[in-house]
Design a protein around this motif. Structure first.
Motif, PDB file in Angstrom:
ATOM      1  N   ALA A  70     -18.045  67.310 -49.076  1.00  0.00           N
ATOM      2  CA  ALA A  70     -18.693  67.943 -50.228  1.00  0.00           C
ATOM      3  C   ALA A  70     -17.611  68.166 -51.267  1.00  0.00           C
ATOM      4  O   ALA A  70     -16.490  68.533 -50.934  1.00  0.00           O
ATOM      5  CB  ALA A  70     -19.308  69.274 -49.824  1.00  0.00           C
ATOM      6  N   GLY A  72     -16.740  69.928 -55.141  1.00  0.00           N
ATOM      7  CA  GLY A  72     -17.111  70.683 -56.329  1.00  0.00           C
ATOM      8  C   GLY A  72     -16.431  70.011 -57.505  1.00  0.00           C
ATOM      9  O   GLY A  72     -16.749  68.903 -57.877  1.00  0.00           O
ATOM     10  N   SER A  73     -15.391  70.692 -58.044  1.00  0.00           N
ATOM     11  CA  SER A  73     -14.657  70.089 -59.155  1.00  0.00           C
ATOM     12  C   SER A  73     -13.388  69.388 -58.698  1.00  0.00           C
ATOM     13  O   SER A  73     -12.621  68.901 -59.518  1.00  0.00           O
ATOM     14  CB  SER A  73     -14.306  71.162 -60.184  1.00  0.00           C
ATOM     15  OG  SER A  73     -15.500  71.677 -60.734  1.00  0.00           O
ATOM     16  N   GLY A  74     -13.135  69.378 -57.398  1.00  0.00           N
ATOM     17  CA  GLY A  74     -11.959  68.672 -56.909  1.00  0.00           C
ATOM     18  C   GLY A  74     -10.652  69.297 -57.343  1.00  0.00           C
ATOM     19  O   GLY A  74      -9.664  68.599 -57.535  1.00  0.00           O
ATOM     20  N   THR A  75     -10.594  70.629 -57.481  1.00  0.00           N
ATOM     21  CA  THR A  75      -9.348  71.279 -57.897  1.00  0.00           C
ATOM     22  C   THR A  75      -8.556  71.834 -56.714  1.00  0.00           C
ATOM     23  O   THR A  75      -7.551  72.520 -56.903  1.00  0.00           O
ATOM     24  CB  THR A  75      -9.596  72.439 -58.890  1.00  0.00           C
ATOM     25  OG1 THR A  75     -10.337  73.463 -58.211  1.00  0.00           O
ATOM     26  CG2 THR A  75     -10.361  71.969 -60.110  1.00  0.00           C
ATOM     27  N   SER A  76      -9.019  71.551 -55.507  1.00  0.00           N
ATOM     28  CA  SER A  76      -8.296  72.019 -54.329  1.00  0.00           C
ATOM     29  C   SER A  76      -6.813  71.699 -54.451  1.00  0.00           C
ATOM     30  O   SER A  76      -6.448  70.602 -54.848  1.00  0.00           O
ATOM     31  CB  SER A  76      -8.855  71.335 -53.090  1.00  0.00           C
ATOM     32  OG  SER A  76      -7.905  71.366 -52.046  1.00  0.00           O
ATOM     33  N   SER A  81     -10.419  68.496 -50.736  1.00  0.00           N
ATOM     34  CA  SER A  81     -11.557  67.690 -51.165  1.00  0.00           C
ATOM     35  C   SER A  81     -11.200  66.204 -51.320  1.00  0.00           C
ATOM     36  O   SER A  81     -11.940  65.445 -51.926  1.00  0.00           O
ATOM     37  CB  SER A  81     -12.173  68.261 -52.447  1.00  0.00           C
ATOM     38  OG  SER A  81     -11.190  68.701 -53.362  1.00  0.00           O
ATOM     39  N   SER A 135      -7.230  81.054 -61.118  1.00  0.00           N
ATOM     40  CA  SER A 135      -6.908  80.680 -62.497  1.00  0.00           C
ATOM     41  C   SER A 135      -7.502  79.330 -62.864  1.00  0.00           C
ATOM     42  O   SER A 135      -7.482  78.951 -64.020  1.00  0.00           O
ATOM     43  CB  SER A 135      -5.424  80.759 -62.800  1.00  0.00           C
ATOM     44  OG  SER A 135      -4.704  80.237 -61.747  1.00  0.00           O
ATOM     45  N   SER A 136      -8.099  78.663 -61.892  1.00  0.00           N
ATOM     46  CA  SER A 136      -8.863  77.450 -62.191  1.00  0.00           C
ATOM     47  C   SER A 136     -10.309  77.790 -62.544  1.00  0.00           C
ATOM     48  O   SER A 136     -11.166  76.916 -62.598  1.00  0.00           O
ATOM     49  CB  SER A 136      -8.853  76.541 -60.963  1.00  0.00           C
ATOM     50  OG  SER A 136      -9.250  77.273 -59.819  1.00  0.00           O
ATOM     51  N   THR A 141     -15.806  75.331 -58.930  1.00  0.00           N
ATOM     52  CA  THR A 141     -17.196  75.693 -58.671  1.00  0.00           C
ATOM     53  C   THR A 141     -17.283  76.810 -57.632  1.00  0.00           C
ATOM     54  O   THR A 141     -16.369  77.010 -56.832  1.00  0.00           O
ATOM     55  CB  THR A 141     -17.971  74.479 -58.124  1.00  0.00           C
ATOM     56  OG1 THR A 141     -17.418  74.122 -56.847  1.00  0.00           O
ATOM     57  CG2 THR A 141     -17.878  73.287 -59.070  1.00  0.00           C
ATOM     58  N   ASN A 145     -15.217  77.504 -54.231  1.00  0.00           N
ATOM     59  CA  ASN A 145     -14.665  78.843 -53.959  1.00  0.00           C
ATOM     60  C   ASN A 145     -15.084  79.307 -52.562  1.00  0.00           C
ATOM     61  O   ASN A 145     -14.292  79.891 -51.827  1.00  0.00           O
ATOM     62  CB  ASN A 145     -15.152  79.879 -54.977  1.00  0.00           C
ATOM     63  CG  ASN A 145     -14.655  79.640 -56.401  1.00  0.00           C
ATOM     64  OD1 ASN A 145     -15.109  80.283 -57.333  1.00  0.00           O
ATOM     65  ND2 ASN A 145     -13.731  78.714 -56.596  1.00  0.00           N
ATOM     66  N   VAL A 206     -22.999  73.797 -48.764  1.00  0.00           N
ATOM     67  CA  VAL A 206     -23.663  74.989 -49.284  1.00  0.00           C
ATOM     68  C   VAL A 206     -24.670  74.570 -50.351  1.00  0.00           C
ATOM     69  O   VAL A 206     -24.343  73.803 -51.255  1.00  0.00           O
ATOM     70  CB  VAL A 206     -22.632  75.948 -49.920  1.00  0.00           C
ATOM     71  CG1 VAL A 206     -23.320  77.176 -50.475  1.00  0.00           C
ATOM     72  CG2 VAL A 206     -21.575  76.323 -48.916  1.00  0.00           C
ATOM     73  N   SER A 481      -4.411  75.083 -65.313  1.00  0.00           N
ATOM     74  CA  SER A 481      -3.023  75.230 -64.893  1.00  0.00           C
ATOM     75  C   SER A 481      -3.037  75.773 -63.483  1.00  0.00           C
ATOM     76  O   SER A 481      -3.958  76.466 -63.089  1.00  0.00           O
ATOM     77  CB  SER A 481      -2.307  76.190 -65.818  1.00  0.00           C
ATOM     78  OG  SER A 481      -2.927  77.450 -65.741  1.00  0.00           O
TER      79      SER A 481
END
Ligand SMILES: Cc1cc2nc3c(=O)[nH]c(=O)nc-3n(C[C@H](O)[C@H](O)[C@H](O)COP(=O)(O)OP(=O)(O)OC[C@H]3O[C@@H](n4cnc5c(N)ncnc54)[C@H](O)[C@@H]3O)c2cc1C
Lengths: 483, 364
Positions: A70, A72-76, A81, A135-136, A141, A145, A206, A481
């Motif tokens: 799954a 979300g925004s791929g900011t892991s 992700s 801070s992301s 998403t 989170n 989820v 950032s």
């Protein structure tokens, strides 16, 4: 496992061609996440628009024994992700509706692709907000989170994501749809919602999340103190705590981080300071005013070379601007960097920083430090140049030593970024084989075929990993950032 | 249940003895202070595993806001030690005076009035060690205030009712306790009026340390902080409510709060039941409970109902089902503790099979 083409044909019966990607170009944006050192090409990506489509995708994966992630925004920042080779990516950004907002009960019911700040924005007209503030937050998403139990600068007082999630609807990896928790702050029976948050994508997908909202504080009071030594800033934090104050945030930056932030956003931090401490109180005007007087006395007596009190909200935001941009700013000093996320007991902050500094000198690797001092969450930023042969490996080795240091001091390998791919091998330093076996059994009970985000979190997962170079595309664009 | 049906009790004094007891005894049920007996009395054939001997604070560093203690440690002992350093467990764990333990508090997942400010027992537990149904000694979570490594087993054990494992050691986050408190009692004309007032308070920036409600429409509001701030803040609160009330400060202010939970019931006859609720669910539920002759009080900002139920458990089970609510019996005649519409059973069943495959602990 049936053949990929049979699987793709089955997916094509659920998803139109523009939401089922399997071309080279279509897959490229999904190969990596916020930790750009890892990348893998998936078999395909689907972009569901309804929860039924998500359920259908998961059930097809199960029927064809195809692993999935799954997204979300791929900011892991831990490779959580990154796709699985030969697997499906279920991209959830279009499931981004706020389904319900009930100000009297202070809850919001949202879809998983809802952006973190969108919740607070929607709640603002009722003078409510959603507290967890990674801070992301402008791009990550709520589903992501929940995946990582994301934190932020205000965790000591208000906790992490899991402290703000009241209920969930999820589809388990074998296609069963389950509801847990609800709209009440209270619950009976085992806290399944609590277990689910922080599952790192291993417990299915989820579909719907019930969030708790908080009333906006009546006021904030913020101060900034400059120190000659980082240890003194750490010591000041200990004094604030010992005095019985409960600030919403206490953040420290070291010299390298300060210089970088100053150069990047001109926040006007005291020149030549070796450390900066930001402390923020929030709450009812009368209560905060009294506490702030005590805070000032404590900080004035803590050996600070300069103490500034934010006169208004603009100045407060300026204090925070340097802090919030510190990491991308440090990133300008170096083509690449790794962010570590270890935690130490607050009282060991000074020791940890000294040892990190020693490691840095010994190895000739530059490290900048920005940390959530209130809860001992370090974010050492390890600078390297990915084009130099062996530099990433040396940076990773140093990151590993820092994590082991955190454990030796009684802390944890991750405070908020999760284990993902990056910290899998350190799980055995934190947990015994028995602890891990029990987590494995829970995992297999929920996902017998180990399809959901296969290979993450557990130390024995197969590694993908192609090393890449450079900042996250969004970071380069200045949209996000790292913190 | 006839006591003769139960195997003799076990009284381990060390963690190793707990492991040994679980490994050697085919069926056990962990018992803490016995103050929430419904979790442990309705289970014939299970040997009580009494954890009162497994007591003591192992680590406490006030500057870290954390402590670690053995699971059988009485809440009273914890509260006394924390108070020496001006700290407390902000969720006001109930039943302390009656001898409740830390382990029993986690296993039943109960919190008191303070819950409404910063969170409940689930929000303050950081780490634990427990013995699984296979006799494994397992660690979950950590000892620092922030940690995201591994599955959150500490939260899973909140409300696990001794059915998933025997907790032996627990780590909690603590906070500094407000230096002083003030309480306002406001008698609103009706339950509905009080619920509307709570809805409005929820959108206001008042930092309430406690917000309790009695069915006739009485609100109890608690402020914390520096004593000098209370007059103004209470004035503001009264203006916001549009009602004046009775003020309590200084000595005696705490009496209401320390006596608040639980509802007093006659345990030989009545069930004491915790029912998670929402503002929207209360009017319908309260009317139905009143009609059945039950006593009620509402806590944690109207997120929980404590119900004294004088009739057979099956009737309450049906009533809660009708309202889409769930309940947990704390004390009273022996019954299965979970009632009504408990969510996530399919998920829970799998977790139970993973942690206790042989059914060494009772089923839910
Ligand atoms: C610049 C920057 C700053 C950051 N700052 C912080 C910070 O301050 N604090 C912090 O905690 N983190 C921070 N992060 C890390 C990251 O933003 C968080 O981990 C965030 O929660 C990830 O959200 P996402 O939507 O990008 O999720 P993704 O990266 O897409 O996914 C994260 C994990 O959740 C799983 N997942 C996603 N959606 C679902 C779903 N619907 N169902 C099940 N599983 C799902 C994924 O499989 C993956 O394992 C930062 C990252 C960046 C790039």
């Amino acid at each position: 496992m049936s053949s990929p083409s049979t699987f793709l044909a089955a997916l094509a019966r659920v998803f139109p061609a523009n939401r089922l990607l399997d071309s080279e170009a279509g897959l490229a944006p999904f190969e990596s996440d916020g930790l750009t050192a890892f990348s893998t090409k998936p078999l395909a990506v689907v972009i569901p628009e309804t929860r039924d489509e998500v359920i259908a995708a998961v059930r097809l994966c199960h029927a064809h024994a195809i692993p999935f992630v799954a997204r979300g925004s791929g900011t892991s920042l831990s490779g959580g992700s990154v796709p699985i080779a030969g697997g499906l990516v279920i991209a959830l950004n279009r499931l981004n509706r706020i389904l319900r907002l009930d100000p009297a009960q202070r809850i919001a019911v949202v879809e998983p692709g809802t952006i973190n700040t969108a919740v607070s924005r929607a709640a603002a007209r009722h003078r409510l907000y959603y507290a967890p503030d990674p801070s992301s937050q402008q791009i990550c998403t709520i589903g992501g989170n929940v995946g990582f139990n994301a934190g932020g600068a205000h965790c000591l007082k208000y906790g992490m994501t899991s402290n703000h999630v009241l209920g969930l609807t999820v589809v388990l990896p074998d296609g069963e749809v389950v509801e847990m928790g609800g709209e009440s702050l209270e619950n009976v029976g085992p806290d399944l919602t609590g277990l689910y948050v922080g599952h790192e994508g291993l417990f299915g997908v989820v579909l719907e999340i019930t969030l708790r909202l908080l009333p906006m504080p009546e006021c904030y009071r913020t101060l900034l103190a400059a120190y000659d030594r980082v240890e003194d800033a750490g010591e000041a934090v200990a004094r604030v705590v010992a005095a019985g104050l409960l600030p919403g945030a206490m953040e420290i930056m070291d010299r390298l981080a300060i210089e970088a932030a100053e150069a990047a956003v001109h926040c006007g931090y005291p020149a030549d300071a070796n450390a900066i401490l930001i402390v923020e109180l929030e709450g009812e005007q009368r209560g905060v005013a009294a506490d702030f007087e005590r805070l000032k006395e404590l900080i004035n007596a803590s050996g600070a070379r300069e103490v500034r009190v934010a006169r208004d909200n603009d100045e407060r935001l300026l204090f925070w601007k340097g802090r919030k941009s510190a990491f991308s700013a440090v990133g300008r000093l170096s083509p690449d960097f790794l962010v570590q996320d270890g935690v130490v007991p607050r009282g060991k902050l000074g020791v940890a920083l000294r040892e990190i500094e020693a490691l840095s000198r010994e190895r000739g690797i530059r490290v900048a430090n920005v940390f959530h001092a209130g809860d001992g969450n370090l974010h050492p930023l390890i600078l390297y140049n990915g084009r130099e042969p062996g530099a990433l490996e040396r940076a990773e080795a140093m990151a590993g030593d820092i994590l082991r240091l955190c454990l030796r001091l009684g802390g944890s390998i991750t405070g908020e970024h999760g284990v993902g791919l990056e910290k899998r091998t350190y799980m055995t330093d934190m947990f015994t084989p028995v602890d891990l076996e029990v987590m494995h059994r829970i995992h297999r009970a929920l996902d017998p075929l180990e399809l959901s985000n296969r290979g993450k979190m557990f130390p024995d997962g197969a590694a993908p990993a192609l090393h890449r170079h450079g900042a996250h595309p969004l970071e380069r664009a200045g949209i996000i950032s790292r913190e | 249940m006839n006591p003769a049906d139960s195997p003799p009790a076990l009284e381990p004094r060390t963690v190793e003895e707990v492991v040994e007891a679980v490994r050697s005894c085919p069926q056990v049920v962990p018992v803490g202070g016995g103050t929430k007996s419904a979790a442990t009395t309705g289970v014939a054939g299970f040997a009580p595993l009494r954890l009162g001997g497994l007591a003591g604070i192992l680590e406490y560093d006030p500057a870290e806001y954390t402590f670690t203690a053995l699971a059988g440690t009485p809440l009273r002992a914890v509260a006394a030690e924390l108070a020496r350093h001006g700290q407390y467990l902000p969720f006001d764990p109930p039943f302390g005076a009656a001898g409740a333990t830390l382990g029993g508090t986690v296993a039943t997942g109960v919190s008191g009035p303070g819950r409404q400010r910063y969170g409940g027992v689930r929000d303050f537990i950081l780490g634990l060690r427990f013995v699984s149904g296979l006799g494994e000694l397992v660690r979950g979570g950590g000892k620092v205030v922030k940690n995201a490594a591994g599955f959150d087993l500490p939260k899973l054990m909140v409300g696990s009712l001794g059915r998933l494992g025997v907790m032996v050691e627990l780590t909690f986050k603590v906070f500094p306790e407000p230096r002083a408190y003030a309480t306002l009692r406001a008698d609103l004309p009706s339950l509905d009026a009080a619920l509307i007032a709570i809805g409005r308070l929820n959108g206001s920036p008042f930092d309430l340390e406690g917000l309790e409600l009695d069915p006739a429409g009485t609100l109890w509001l608690r402020l914390g902080g520096a004593a000098g701030t209370f007059d103004d803040r209470l004035d503001q609160l009264e203006r916001h409510l549009g009602a004046s009330g009775q003020r309590f400060t200084g000595e005696g202010e705490g009496a209401f709060w320390s006596g608040r939970v639980p509802l007093a019931t006659d345990a030989s006859r009545d069930l004491l039941v915790k029912v998670p609720v929402t503002l929207a669910a209360i009017p319908g539920l309260d009317a139905a409970l009143a009609a059945a002759g039950a006593t009620r009080q509402y806590g944690a900002g109207a997120h929980v109902a404590w119900v004294g139920w004088p009739r057979p458990a099956e009737e309450l089970d049906r009533l809660l089902q009708t309202h889409g609510l769930a309940g947990m019996v704390l004390t009273g005649p022996a019954v299965q503790p979970l009632l009504g519409r408990v969510r996530g059973e399919g998920f829970r069943r799998r977790i139970k099979a993973a942690l206790d495959p042989a059914g060494r602990f009772p089923s839910f």
